[in-house]
Scaffold this motif. Structure first.
Motif, PDB file in Angstrom:
ATOM      1  N   GLY A  17       5.670   3.078  -3.020  1.00 49.74           N
ATOM      2  CA  GLY A  17       4.481   2.084  -3.394  1.00 49.74           C
ATOM      3  C   GLY A  17       4.154   2.499  -1.803  1.00 49.74           C
ATOM      4  O   GLY A  17       3.011   3.429  -1.305  1.00 49.74           O
ATOM      5  N   ILE A  18       5.274   2.234  -1.066  1.00 47.56           N
ATOM      6  CA  ILE A  18       4.793   2.212   0.399  1.00 47.56           C
ATOM      7  C   ILE A  18       4.583   4.362   1.066  1.00 47.56           C
ATOM      8  O   ILE A  18       3.565   3.991   1.936  1.00 47.56           O
ATOM      9  N   PHE A  19       5.107   4.777   0.722  1.00 42.16           N
ATOM     10  CA  PHE A  19       5.074   6.168   1.189  1.00 42.16           C
ATOM     11  C   PHE A  19       3.900   6.874   0.105  1.00 42.16           C
ATOM     12  O   PHE A  19       2.170   7.326   0.599  1.00 42.16           O
ATOM     13  N   THR A  20       3.509   6.431  -0.967  1.00 43.19           N
ATOM     14  CA  THR A  20       2.140   6.853  -1.674  1.00 43.19           C
ATOM     15  C   THR A  20       0.822   6.090  -0.839  1.00 43.19           C
ATOM     16  O   THR A  20       0.105   6.930  -0.339  1.00 43.19           O
ATOM     17  N   LYS A  21       0.897   5.122  -0.044  1.00 45.27           N
ATOM     18  CA  LYS A  21      -0.399   4.163   0.603  1.00 45.27           C
ATOM     19  C   LYS A  21      -0.272   4.791   1.821  1.00 45.27           C
ATOM     20  O   LYS A  21      -1.389   5.584   2.118  1.00 45.27           O
TER      21      LYS A  21
END
Length: 303
Positions: A17-21
């Motif tokens: 989630g952190i990288f995707t955002k």
């Protein structure tokens, strides 16, 4: 140690989630992100295999490539694409709960394909896992929309996710090590996704925006590391146990959401975390009472 490998994989997947955002904010599509992850992972693992053991590139039989088509295209590519689509069509919470019906699918397939037994403990673990994921993601708090198309993509992600445990187990039983399985998984996935995006454009955009460090870290932390660890754990554990243990991922995602994105802490999330962690512990250490019982019986005989 096998359980630790699976837990590390779940923790790593929880970082997605952190990288995707961050990467989505740069304007890349879901398939473009997957393509980059696949290619970087393939190159990294190829270098490792060249250094460690070049014979690991060899297929025992040509037909074994179908196992890697299963892990790379039917699982990694299909699951990832469906999951991102489900998020866009529903919500992160709904998509996550639909995704984590995968352990149920793995258990049912394992009964047919690997002759694993369905027990009362496994049924209890599945119920705890599904309810825990629902609480962690907030889906049980209401206020969500679920369309038929969103549901189909969500279940597609679940089936694709489950297929990795199945095809991966077949490949491991053929004598391939975890690194070889992961390499061919990402190789077949990259070849497939190369037909779905414009590779030259993707490379040019990442270079122009100076985002190679982020892209490489994204691939290593959320793809190479977790798939290597999960496959390593899968080599020593039944597919059903590995799949349930990996459900630690939404717990990690929830904790990171609280710590990194200042998301609210609710009793629902706390309860969900307890249920998921409890299910993992019950699944992995549920035989302890049986051992105690055997010891007691032996002591009685000696007396």
């Amino acid at each position: 140690m096998s359980y630790l490998w699976i837990i590390i994989a779940g923790v790593s997947w929880g970082l997605i989630g952190i990288f995707t955002k961050a990467i989505t904010a740069l304007g890349f599509t879901e398939m473009e992100m997957l393509f980059v992850k696949g290619v970087v992972s393939t190159i990294f693992l190829a270098v490792l295999l060249l250094i460690k053991d070049r014979q690991s590139f060899q297929l025992k039989e040509k037909k074994d490539i179908f196992n890697f088509v299963g892990t790379g295209i039917l699982s990694f590519t299909f699951f990832s694409w469906c999951y991102m689509k489900a998020i866009n069509l529903t919500s992160v919470g709904v998509a996550a709960v639909l995704l984590y019906t995968a352990p149920t699918i793995v258990m049912l397939l394992s009964i047919v394909l690997f002759q694993e037994k369905m027990t009362k403990k496994k049924i209890l673990v599945l119920v705890m896992t599904l309810c825990g994921c629902g609480l962690v993601t907030g889906i049980l708090e209401g206020g969500f929309a679920l369309t038929p198309v969103g549901f189909l993509f969500g279940m597609g992600s679940s089936i694709g996710y489950a297929l990795y445990s199945i095809f991966g187990t077949f490949a491991l039983r053929r004598g391939y090590n975890s690194m070889t399985v992961s390499f061919y998984t990402f190789l077949t996935a990259s070849i497939c996704m190369a037909f779905c995006v414009n590779p030259i454009y993707v490379v040019q955009e990442i270079t122009r925006k100076g985002q190679w460090p982020l892209s490489i870290t994204f691939a290593l932390m959320t793809t190479v590391l977790p798939y290597l660890c999960y496959t390593k754990g899968l080599s020593c554990l039944p597919a059903s146990k590995a799949s349930v243990t990996a459900t630690i991922e939404p717990v990690v995602a929830a904790v990171l959401g609280i710590l990194v994105f200042q998301e609210s802490i609710t009793f629902s999330k706390i309860g969900g975390i307890i249920l998921v962690v409890g299910a993992v512990i019950l699944m992995n250490f549920g035989k302890l009472p049986e051992v105690v019982e055997v010891v007691e019986v032996e002591d009685q005989r000696e007396a």
